[in-house]
Enzyme design. Structure first.
Site, PDB file in Angstrom:
ATOM      1  N   LYS A  36       0.673  -1.132   0.097  1.00 39.11           N
ATOM      2  CA  LYS A  36       0.002   0.231   0.013  1.00 39.11           C
ATOM      3  C   LYS A  36       0.955   0.952  -0.221  1.00 39.11           C
ATOM      4  O   LYS A  36       0.752   2.514  -0.514  1.00 39.11           O
ATOM      5  CB  LYS A  36      -0.930  -0.085   1.390  1.00 39.11           C
ATOM      6  CG  LYS A  36      -1.910  -1.081   1.077  1.00 39.11           C
ATOM      7  CD  LYS A  36      -3.067  -1.299   2.609  1.00 39.11           C
ATOM      8  CE  LYS A  36      -2.279  -0.843   3.835  1.00 39.11           C
ATOM      9  NZ  LYS A  36      -1.486  -2.581   4.422  1.00 39.11           N
ATOM     10  N   ARG A 111     -10.078   1.039   8.818  1.00 39.80           N
ATOM     11  CA  ARG A 111      -9.585  -0.419   9.146  1.00 39.80           C
ATOM     12  C   ARG A 111     -10.857  -1.664   9.776  1.00 39.80           C
ATOM     13  O   ARG A 111     -10.347  -2.629   9.789  1.00 39.80           O
ATOM     14  CB  ARG A 111      -7.978  -0.948  10.005  1.00 39.80           C
ATOM     15  CG  ARG A 111      -7.112  -0.851   9.159  1.00 39.80           C
ATOM     16  CD  ARG A 111      -5.979  -0.806  10.557  1.00 39.80           C
ATOM     17  NE  ARG A 111      -4.512  -1.428   9.621  1.00 39.80           N
ATOM     18  CZ  ARG A 111      -3.479  -0.728   9.306  1.00 39.80           C
ATOM     19  NH1 ARG A 111      -3.540   0.177   8.800  1.00 39.80           N
ATOM     20  NH2 ARG A 111      -2.575  -1.798   9.259  1.00 39.80           N
ATOM     21  N   ARG A 150      11.612  -5.674   5.301  1.00 34.26           N
ATOM     22  CA  ARG A 150      11.598  -4.358   5.083  1.00 34.26           C
ATOM     23  C   ARG A 150      11.967  -4.444   6.340  1.00 34.26           C
ATOM     24  O   ARG A 150      12.447  -3.054   6.839  1.00 34.26           O
ATOM     25  CB  ARG A 150       9.816  -3.715   5.196  1.00 34.26           C
ATOM     26  CG  ARG A 150       9.616  -2.794   4.996  1.00 34.26           C
ATOM     27  CD  ARG A 150       8.531  -1.930   5.220  1.00 34.26           C
ATOM     28  NE  ARG A 150       7.394  -2.562   6.270  1.00 34.26           N
ATOM     29  CZ  ARG A 150       5.788  -2.243   5.789  1.00 34.26           C
ATOM     30  NH1 ARG A 150       5.215  -1.715   4.930  1.00 34.26           N
ATOM     31  NH2 ARG A 150       5.360  -2.207   6.780  1.00 34.26           N
ATOM     32  N   ARG A 156      11.025  -0.908  12.024  1.00 31.12           N
ATOM     33  CA  ARG A 156       9.376  -0.562  13.054  1.00 31.12           C
ATOM     34  C   ARG A 156      10.310  -2.833  13.469  1.00 31.12           C
ATOM     35  O   ARG A 156      10.123  -3.651  12.627  1.00 31.12           O
ATOM     36  CB  ARG A 156       8.703  -0.452  11.548  1.00 31.12           C
ATOM     37  CG  ARG A 156       8.337   0.353  10.862  1.00 31.12           C
ATOM     38  CD  ARG A 156       7.408   0.020  10.218  1.00 31.12           C
ATOM     39  NE  ARG A 156       6.195  -0.033  10.522  1.00 31.12           N
ATOM     40  CZ  ARG A 156       4.868  -0.453   9.807  1.00 31.12           C
ATOM     41  NH1 ARG A 156       4.710   0.174   8.523  1.00 31.12           N
ATOM     42  NH2 ARG A 156       3.750  -0.741  10.815  1.00 31.12           N
ATOM     43  N   ARG A 168      -0.844  -9.280  12.946  1.00 34.27           N
ATOM     44  CA  ARG A 168      -1.680  -8.644  12.293  1.00 34.27           C
ATOM     45  C   ARG A 168      -2.588  -8.416  11.106  1.00 34.27           C
ATOM     46  O   ARG A 168      -3.344  -8.564  10.544  1.00 34.27           O
ATOM     47  CB  ARG A 168      -0.631  -7.160  11.952  1.00 34.27           C
ATOM     48  CG  ARG A 168       0.183  -6.482  12.488  1.00 34.27           C
ATOM     49  CD  ARG A 168       1.732  -5.448  12.414  1.00 34.27           C
ATOM     50  NE  ARG A 168       1.911  -5.102  11.545  1.00 34.27           N
ATOM     51  CZ  ARG A 168       2.319  -4.453  10.795  1.00 34.27           C
ATOM     52  NH1 ARG A 168       4.024  -5.423  11.406  1.00 34.27           N
ATOM     53  NH2 ARG A 168       2.720  -3.578   9.733  1.00 34.27           N
TER      54      ARG A 168
HETATM   55  P1  AMP Z   1       0.659   0.495   8.873  1.00 34.20           P
HETATM   56  O1  AMP Z   1       1.627   1.286   8.880  1.00 34.20           O
HETATM   57  O2  AMP Z   1      -0.126   0.733   8.249  1.00 34.20           O
HETATM   58  O3  AMP Z   1       0.380  -0.309   8.453  1.00 34.20           O
HETATM   59  O4  AMP Z   1       0.131   0.420  10.441  1.00 34.20           O
HETATM   60  C1  AMP Z   1       0.953  -0.409  11.781  1.00 34.20           C
HETATM   61  C2  AMP Z   1      -0.345   0.022  12.894  1.00 34.20           C
HETATM   62  O5  AMP Z   1      -0.494   1.217  13.403  1.00 34.20           O
HETATM   63  C3  AMP Z   1      -1.467  -1.035  12.508  1.00 34.20           C
HETATM   64  O6  AMP Z   1      -0.716  -2.270  12.771  1.00 34.20           O
HETATM   65  C4  AMP Z   1      -1.978  -0.813  13.879  1.00 34.20           C
HETATM   66  O7  AMP Z   1      -1.980  -0.803  15.046  1.00 34.20           O
HETATM   67  C5  AMP Z   1      -1.870   0.889  13.574  1.00 34.20           C
HETATM   68  N1  AMP Z   1      -3.053   1.948  12.783  1.00 34.20           N
HETATM   69  C6  AMP Z   1      -2.824   2.081  11.413  1.00 34.20           C
HETATM   70  N2  AMP Z   1      -3.825   2.858  11.026  1.00 34.20           N
HETATM   71  C7  AMP Z   1      -4.263   1.952  11.658  1.00 34.20           C
HETATM   72  C8  AMP Z   1      -5.739   2.384  11.850  1.00 34.20           C
HETATM   73  N3  AMP Z   1      -7.367   2.782  10.539  1.00 34.20           N
HETATM   74  N4  AMP Z   1      -6.907   1.776  12.870  1.00 34.20           N
HETATM   75  C9  AMP Z   1      -6.470   0.678  13.574  1.00 34.20           C
HETATM   76  N5  AMP Z   1      -4.641   0.889  14.140  1.00 34.20           N
HETATM   77  C10 AMP Z   1      -3.954   1.384  12.914  1.00 34.20           C
END
Ligand code: AMP
Length: 216
Positions: A36, A111, A150, A156, A168
């Site tokens: 994404k 989400r 990554r 991360r 996740r």
């Molecule tokens: P990402 O960078 O999109 O993979 O997000 C990393 C982490 O941030 C996720 O595993 C969640 O813990 C949190 N997170 C990101 N976006 C959301 C969302 N829309 N709702 C809830 N948690 C989120």
């Protein structure tokens, strides 16, 4: 005779609806590691949109050691979702700060169904809607390989631990996948094969977006 006030409101209503109707609001959807973020950076260039990644916003809050960041970190470190109220408030703030854009690419948001409904309401209030949700599909083992790779450069911690990665993916399947169904109800959801090279996947995404824009 029209009062000055009604003339003003007519004028502003018209200019607002003209500008807003031209907006493109895309949701880049899919499990963690489906590409994404990578694809969003290419799509913003092609369509001149603002990229909003809730994951990036959380990481910035964490970096700045804000109370929101500290709260979010406890969930992110376990691979759980940050509560809707926190996430929606943060997203709204970012959208409100950037009203004069051609549109948005939402990456990692919504989400959950409450997040999707909050987004729909927020866009509706300014005469807009979601244009298209693009759901990237990638095999689970490929996701694990990509994220562990990554982790070597992203730093991360949620990418570095296979158990957290698998959690996740489970959270995505249990809480998030239904969001694609929400937009399918209004015929605004498409599935895109996310396997293969960046250019190849980009080509598939733009084909779907362009098809939708022609019919708008
Ligand atoms: P990402 O960078 O999109 O993979 O997000 C990393 C982490 O941030 C996720 O595993 C969640 O813990 C949190 N997170 C990101 N976006 C959301 C969302 N829309 N709702 C809830 N948690 C989120």
């Amino acid at each position: 005779m029209l009062s000055l006030r009604s003339l003003f409101s007519k004028f502003f209503k018209n200019t607002t609806s003209t500008k807003k109707s031209a907006m493109i609001n895309l949701i880049l959807f899919g499990p963690p590691g489906s590409g994404k973020g990578t694809q969003a950076t290419h799509l913003v260039d092609k369509y001149n949109l603002l990229h909003i990644s809730t994951g990036d916003l959380f990481r910035s809050e964490i970096g700045n050691k804000t109370p929101l960041g500290l709260e979010a970190k406890s969930y992110i470190d376990k691979g759980e979702l940050v509560p809707d109220s926190v996430t929606i408030g943060m997203l709204k703030k970012k959208v409100d700060e950037n009203p004069d854009v051609k549109g948005y690419i939402f990456d990692g948001f919504p989400r959950t169904i409450p997040q999707a409904k909050a987004l729909d309401t927020m866009l509706r209030e300014s005469g807009q809607s979601v244009t298209l949700l693009l759901a990237l599909q990638v095999d689970e083992e490929e996701i694990v390989t990509r994220l562990l790779n990554r982790a070597k450069t992203s730093g991360r911690s949620d990418d570095a631990d296979e158990n957290i990665i698998r959690n996740r993916i489970q959270v995505y399947l249990q809480n998030t996948a239904v969001v694609a169904g929400h937009y399918a109800e209004s015929d605004k959801s498409v599935t895109v094969n996310g396997m293969g090279g960046i250019e190849e996947v980009f080509g598939r995404l733009t084909a779907e977006i362009d098809k939708t824009l022609v019919h708008q």
